[in-house]
Each structure stands twice: as structure tokens, then as C-alpha cells.
Design a protein around this motif. Structure first.
Motif, short mmCIF file in Angstrom:
data_model
loop_
_atom_site.label_atom_id
_atom_site.label_comp_id
_atom_site.label_asym_id
_atom_site.label_seq_id
_atom_site.Cartn_x
_atom_site.Cartn_y
_atom_site.Cartn_z
N UNK A 1 -2.77 -13.02 13.58
CA UNK A 1 -2.77 -13.10 12.13
C UNK A 1 -1.88 -12.00 11.56
N UNK A 2 -1.87 -11.87 10.24
CA UNK A 2 -0.97 -10.95 9.55
C UNK A 2 -1.73 -9.87 8.80
N UNK A 3 -0.97 -8.86 8.38
CA UNK A 3 -1.55 -7.65 7.81
C UNK A 3 -1.18 -7.48 6.35
N UNK A 4 -2.19 -7.18 5.55
CA UNK A 4 -2.00 -6.61 4.22
C UNK A 4 -2.11 -5.10 4.41
N UNK A 5 -0.99 -4.42 4.39
CA UNK A 5 -0.96 -2.99 4.66
C UNK A 5 -1.21 -2.22 3.37
N UNK A 6 -2.38 -1.60 3.26
CA UNK A 6 -2.71 -0.81 2.08
C UNK A 6 -2.24 0.63 2.31
N UNK A 7 -1.18 0.99 1.62
CA UNK A 7 -0.54 2.29 1.83
C UNK A 7 -1.45 3.42 1.37
N UNK A 8 -2.12 3.24 0.25
CA UNK A 8 -3.02 4.28 -0.23
C UNK A 8 -4.19 4.49 0.74
N UNK A 9 -4.71 3.41 1.33
CA UNK A 9 -5.81 3.56 2.28
C UNK A 9 -5.40 4.39 3.49
N UNK A 10 -4.16 4.20 3.95
CA UNK A 10 -3.67 5.01 5.06
C UNK A 10 -3.65 6.48 4.67
N UNK A 11 -3.19 6.76 3.45
CA UNK A 11 -3.15 8.16 3.00
C UNK A 11 -4.56 8.73 2.85
N UNK A 12 -5.46 7.98 2.22
CA UNK A 12 -6.84 8.43 2.02
C UNK A 12 -7.48 8.76 3.37
N UNK A 13 -7.33 7.89 4.36
CA UNK A 13 -7.93 8.14 5.66
C UNK A 13 -7.32 9.34 6.36
N UNK B 1 2.26 11.37 -5.86
CA UNK B 1 3.56 11.50 -5.19
C UNK B 1 3.49 11.28 -3.67
N UNK B 2 2.50 11.85 -2.94
CA UNK B 2 2.49 11.60 -1.49
C UNK B 2 2.35 10.12 -1.13
N UNK B 3 1.67 9.34 -1.96
CA UNK B 3 1.54 7.91 -1.69
C UNK B 3 2.85 7.18 -2.01
N UNK B 4 3.53 7.61 -3.07
CA UNK B 4 4.87 7.06 -3.34
C UNK B 4 5.80 7.34 -2.16
N UNK B 5 5.74 8.57 -1.63
CA UNK B 5 6.59 8.91 -0.49
C UNK B 5 6.25 8.05 0.73
#
Length: 281
Positions: A171-183, A229-233
């Protein structure tokens, strides 16, 4: 079932909330390229809200993002919910459906997204549940990496677990960028290598959002603040690693005027255009 996703949307999207219906109806031109809808918030609605939803759906392509499927849970999948979801998707001609790679229920709905142990057994078990969902909905399922505030005993890293489920379930991925940063803050680790480790061919689209700083080392995935800003980066890094993907802005709480959301949508578009220029250069 063949899980190949030909995403029928592009560009920049916005999560549809009821409080946005009036403002979206009044804009002379669409403010985003597509909208994302949580079906559980709209199934069975009638009256004014149903009419407003129908009017918005005529102006924007729709994709759907579920909240309560309980993919990672142990209780049997909710067959009634699956039937309701299938009817909603069919009625609104929506081909894209995503859900969270988490548990959110047992014998009742917990109304939260809980982590699952990162084990080989869970890879196989969740992949089987994904297959059941795809058969019931008649559509490929896209799964989303989730934010977390603790880790459960397991034998794999989160990036390895996510990649293994994607491969096992095809299957495919919905990549949540903010979730990666939060974790990366809550649980330790580096967000950039996590993003880099995701299989490019599996990434269907992206989520961007803001979060709440509860403590210096505890971030809550609230969707109630501007993107930092870190999530934008990290979004810029994602485009550099995997190419530009459709990217959606989530905002659930502390809803600002539509003009403020439009500025964040335009910021996403700026990063997409800059990444596209780099590819052509």
C-alpha cells in the motif's frame, strides 16, 4: 487487490472543517487545489450543512482521511463503519482514502490515536487488516504515520516498521511531516533520516500542521497553531529526498481567518515551486 494509487489531485490541499464552509463558499476562486474530508464528520448529515458540503464538493476535488478505523487495534474491524464509508465514498465519487497506522479502539471507540508495538507480528497482522479494508471499500488504502508520546516494547524502529507495513500490505503512505518532527522531539531521534528512509515509490501525499508545545521536550500534535520553521525545513528536505507530492494543510483548533490559512497554503506552494525549479536546473 492492486494497491497502485494514481492520485487524482495535485498541488496544495486544505483540510475541510465545518467552520470553513461559509468562508470557502464566499471566495470567488478556489483557495486550494483540493480538500481533504474526514468522512466520520460528514456521514449522515442533512439540512444546511449537507447543502453547504455539496456546494463545496462541486468546486473542489475531494479526498478522504479517516479517524476511527482502528487499523492497529485488536478488535475486529467495524463492518458497519466500513459499509458507511463505502457508501460515502461512492456517493461523493472519492477514490482516495487514507487512515492512521494506529489503534483507536478496543470494544469501543477511544477517540485517540495510540501507538502499536513495532514488531514483525504486527506488520503481518496490520497488513491483513489493510487487505480487509481495501476489499470492503473497493479502493486502495493509504496509511499515515502518527504522532506518539510513548513507545511500546518492540523489535524495530518506527521508520523500519512503517516501511515494512507498506511493503507487506503493498500500500501507500500519507507522510505526515509534522508527526515525524513531533516524534523526534518526544521520543528522540532525528527527523531528517526518518524522512529519508521512507520509500519514495510508496509516498502518495503529505500532511503539514502545527503543534502545541506542552513542555520543552513534549509536543502535542494539536493541529491548532501555525507551522513552525523546523517543520517547514523538514518539508523542504522531504521534497529534496522524494520529489514534490500533493501536500495538505491541517488545522483543527484555534481556527484563524481563511486569509491566514491561505498564507500557509501559499508557503507550501512556494516550497513546491522551489523544489521543481531545482529538479529542472
Amino acid at each position: 487487490m492492486n494497491a497502485t494509487v494514481n492520485l487524482p489531485v495535485h498541488g496544495v490541499g486544505l483540510g475541510l472543517r465545518r467552520s470553513l464552509l461559509g468562508a470557502l463558499a464566499q471566495t470567488p476562486e478556489p483557495v486550494a487545489d483540493f480538500l481533504e474530508v474526514a468522512p466520520e464528520n460528514w456521514i449522515g448529515l442533512g439540512g444546511r450543512l449537507a447543502r453547504q458540503f455539496a456546494a463545496v464538493s462541486e468546486r473542489y476535488p475531494l479526498i478522504c482521511h479517516g479517524l476511527s478505523l482502528n487499523l492497529g487495534g485488536l478488535a475486529p474491524l467495524d463492518t458497519r463503519l466500513l459499509r458507511d464509508l463505502r457508501a460515502f465514498l461512492d456517493a461523493n465519487q472519492v477514490q482516495v482514502y487514507s487512515e492512521h497506522l494506529s489503534a483507536c479502539g478496543d470494544h469501543g471507540q477511544l477517540y485517540d490515536l495510540l501507538p502499536v508495538p513495532f514488531t514483525e507480528a504486527n506488520v503481518r497482522r496490520i497488513a491483513e487488516r489493510i487487505a480487509q479494508v481495501q476489499d470492503a471499500l473497493g479502493r486502495p488504502l493509504i496509511i499515515e504515520n502518527v504522532s506518539a508520546y510513548l513507545t511500546l516494547p518492540g523489535e524495530m524502529s518506527e521508520p523500519a516498521f512503517v516501511a515494512a507495513v507498506l511493503d507487506e500490505a503493498d500500500c501507500h503512505l500519507l507522510l505526515d511531516v509534522n508527526n515525524v518532527y513531533v516524534n523526534s522531539v518526544n521520543l528522540g531521534g532525528d527527523a531528517a533520516p526518518y524522512i529519508s528512509a521512507m520509500p519514495s515509490k510508496r509516498i502518495a501525499y503529505l500532511h503539514m500542521a502545527g503543534h502545541f508545545d506542552a513542555e520543552p521536550d513534549l509536543k502535542i500534535d494539536s493541529h491548532g497553531a501555525p507551522i513552525i520553521d523546523p517543520v517547514w525545513a523538514l518539508l523542504e528536505h522531504t521534497y529534496q529526498c522524494h520529489g514534490v507530492r500533493p501536500t495538505l494543510l491541517e488545522r483543527d483548533f484555534n481556527m484563524p481567518p481563511l486569509e491566514e490559512l491561505q498564507r500557509e497554503l501559499q508557503q507550501i506552494r512556494h516550497y513546491q515551486q522551489a523544489a521543481a525549479i531545482q529538479v529542472r536546473a
